[in-house]
Design an enzyme around this catalytic site. Sequence first.
Site: not given
Ligand code: MG
Length: 451
Positions: A97, A240, A242, A244
């Site tokens: 992440s 961010d 990744d 999400d």
């Molecule tokens: Mg994330």
Amino acid sequence: MMSQRLFGTNGVRGVVNDFMDPQLALDVGRAIGTFMKGKVALATDCRTSADMIRSAVAAGLTSVGCDVLDLGPLPTPALQYHVKVSEISGGVMVTASHNPPEFNGIKAVDADGTEMHRSKEELIEGIYFARAFAQKDWKGVGAVQPTSGAMDQYQRAVLSLVDLGVIRKAKLRVVLDCANGAGSLCSPTLLQRMGANAITLNCNPEGTFPGHPSEPVEENLGDLVSLVKESGADMGIAQDGDADRAIFIDDKGRYVYGDRSLAVVAAAIVAESGGGVVVTPVSTSQCVEDAVRAAGGEVIYTRVGAPIVARRMMEIGAVFGGEENGGLIFPRHQYCRDAAMSMAKMLEIVAVEGSLSSLLRKVPSYHLDKRKLRCPDERKEQVLRQVCEAFASNRVDTTDGVKVYFDGGWTLIRPSGTEPIFRIYSEGKDRATAKKIADRCERLVKEILEG
Ligand code: MG
């Protein structure tokens, strides 16, 4: 005795070739595969260690007989969407992440595309620690199938849930900062397909994160803020690593705290749904409840954690939910945080209702005071009990730690799960009120600790 833990709040994470080495990834892959069986989708974010960890996880999964659908690099919500719409056993996302580039992680995704429930993670941990892998002989090992199309399918799903005509007509000027993460592979194209006049910043995938650290907090987004101001953009969007979570900059170039963008989107969705429930953790600002109520809806609070918010949303049929860190969950799309969906929805809201700054003016503002206070783990329960007793005449919520409501604000005392500390969040209409509430609670906890 507490059972050994492998999964933290966001999967298994660690520094590459220190804790997170190929042996760990292999064994986690074997444990997940033993639990899931059948077909498993596998994707990565854009870290330098993506290939190494993915290969080890794939070896683990196939060694216990799973067939792996290798989707390649993707945003986490795109992997989750693929799992949701496919007849497969689950998914594995290789990502850390927003953590620094030297980290990587492994996250298990359930067959419906949601983050794995803790009870299932415990079963996987049990297999891992007992090394009870369902190892197959040479005839039983699985295969890795490179699989294309997941990104396009995901993008079409996002675009199907917004009013493209209205968005395209508005010709919004948008600055997008993907922090060189997995969003780079998806969101620039989406903006193009929405007819936005887009300026991209750090939108080349690059595992060293040369632009800035991939957590979309204010101190990392100086360049984005400047570019929004200089270009006179309608908004800035930061994702961010990744993709999400999404954080916004308004048309005046001001960083928008995640609970305020959550409030704007929640109010819009409640209004268009003719009411409904919005789910958010107890740590979220009162501004979300104010905005949702004004729009004719209600708020239900949960413990902190996106999977917990998502589960509660499913149980009660909520119209929307999310966290103050930019993780927004759109149930018509899927029950997980999704930056691309957040971006598309915000474009639609601004196209329909007007500038982001004018929408934010309608959201009441509060001041948040954050503190930490040391407390030995073994005393945490007793302290929280005594805090409840001390505030017996106030409204108290014990969903997660202890939240006490006061005139004009609240305080939340949460024990950290990993450190001998309490986190104390206090919110008030202004800085002085928040500080007063925080001082009062800190003093009380100290008095209890000193006995
Ligand atoms: Mg994330």
